[in-house]
Enzyme design. Sequence first.
Site, PDB file in Angstrom:
ATOM      1  N   TYR A  88     -18.484  15.388 -55.798  1.00 29.37           N
ATOM      2  CA  TYR A  88     -19.012  14.362 -55.056  1.00 29.37           C
ATOM      3  C   TYR A  88     -20.497  14.797 -54.139  1.00 29.37           C
ATOM      4  O   TYR A  88     -21.439  14.057 -53.978  1.00 29.37           O
ATOM      5  CB  TYR A  88     -17.940  13.730 -54.043  1.00 29.37           C
ATOM      6  CG  TYR A  88     -16.792  13.044 -54.859  1.00 29.37           C
ATOM      7  CD1 TYR A  88     -16.968  11.459 -55.020  1.00 29.37           C
ATOM      8  CD2 TYR A  88     -15.805  13.651 -55.583  1.00 29.37           C
ATOM      9  CE1 TYR A  88     -15.958  10.925 -55.918  1.00 29.37           C
ATOM     10  CE2 TYR A  88     -14.944  13.061 -56.384  1.00 29.37           C
ATOM     11  CZ  TYR A  88     -14.944  11.740 -56.476  1.00 29.37           C
ATOM     12  OH  TYR A  88     -13.902  11.078 -57.351  1.00 29.37           O
ATOM     13  N   HIS A 106      -7.380   2.267 -64.152  1.00 24.62           N
ATOM     14  CA  HIS A 106      -8.421   3.439 -63.883  1.00 24.62           C
ATOM     15  C   HIS A 106      -8.249   4.693 -64.765  1.00 24.62           C
ATOM     16  O   HIS A 106      -9.189   5.328 -65.445  1.00 24.62           O
ATOM     17  CB  HIS A 106      -8.835   3.924 -62.603  1.00 24.62           C
ATOM     18  CG  HIS A 106      -9.976   4.968 -62.383  1.00 24.62           C
ATOM     19  ND1 HIS A 106     -11.402   4.569 -62.502  1.00 24.62           N
ATOM     20  CD2 HIS A 106      -9.852   6.266 -61.780  1.00 24.62           C
ATOM     21  CE1 HIS A 106     -11.845   5.588 -62.208  1.00 24.62           C
ATOM     22  NE2 HIS A 106     -11.172   6.670 -62.052  1.00 24.62           N
ATOM     23  N   ASP A 119     -13.956   7.845 -65.149  1.00 25.83           N
ATOM     24  CA  ASP A 119     -14.430   8.334 -63.592  1.00 25.83           C
ATOM     25  C   ASP A 119     -15.543   9.354 -63.875  1.00 25.83           C
ATOM     26  O   ASP A 119     -16.729   8.922 -64.744  1.00 25.83           O
ATOM     27  CB  ASP A 119     -13.165   9.007 -63.415  1.00 25.83           C
ATOM     28  CG  ASP A 119     -13.333   9.257 -61.841  1.00 25.83           C
ATOM     29  OD1 ASP A 119     -12.923   8.414 -61.009  1.00 25.83           O
ATOM     30  OD2 ASP A 119     -13.710  10.458 -61.512  1.00 25.83           O
TER      31      ASP A 119
END
Length: 329
Positions: free
Chosen positions: A245, A301, A102
Amino acid sequence: MAQFTTTISGIQLHFVWERSDNSHAIPLLLLHGWPGSYFEFYKLIPMLKATGRYHIVAPSLPGYGWSSAATERGMGVTAIAGIMDSLMSQLGYRRYLAQGGDWGAIISRALGLYHPDSCAGIHLNMCLARPCMTNPWHLAQVLNVWLAPSLPLTISVEEVQGVQAMRHFERDESGYQNIQGTKPQTLAYALTDSPVGLAAWLLEKARTWSDCGGTPDNALSKDEILTNIAIYWFSGRIASSMRLYKETLGNKAEMQALLGPYCKTPTGVAIFPRELYRPPKAWAKSIYNVQLWSHMPQGGHFAAWEQPQLLAQEIHKFADLAAAKGWLA
């Protein structure tokens, strides 16, 4: 796990630090992402420590877990990579390996790009790589996936499935990225106010992104999921974690600088079958110095969390390569 704090660039940084008695142990930096935390490594760290092969450092990223949040704009991936490199230097490690998934994978890439004198190698369980449309082979692979996915000529069946999975994720599963990358503060008020809302926001990712067949318990226990949620709740870090983000995805120049150039630092990649991004090896080799490429039998993930033993085996392989080729010298 032995835990510490230090201050770097105005951030009070929390980190796990497990040292080996082996004088030849390899410094290893473990980097988590969102919606995870350093807790993702709680099963992996003891496995690695038991071998005596590593000095293990696993920080909470700035704005995550028990690390403080930035008070000014600009705490994107590049800035965080600089802090991580400074941490390793402060701990006395001149050369080290970095591993991540990630955001941790993207920060590892930034370490390889911008700090190659200290970061000797990067190992990723999420590999971001796009086709170069001026590369005839990449173009042929893209056309193969679009026009004849059931007839793989320039690309393997496994790679077709990986590209289709990436397209599905970007089309149907990336709504959270859009809001966290544009208006994170609006969402943050709601998630900071409601523990149920926070739990729902994080649990959905555990269900969708793990190799669980739709039932989170198949990959992660309730205690594990709740512990991670509790770290976000009691630290009050959901707002600052989502800010990453905005800081990175909202900065097109940084994204282009991060994902465009070729990274000369030796790279290992472990492709887990339920990972969100599973590019063809040819695409990855165009921007990474790929030295190890492995397809894993299971896992999603959250590789360190879901399949710590498999990931540990891949880290050992990469460490063996680093030792044999003298990357850490």
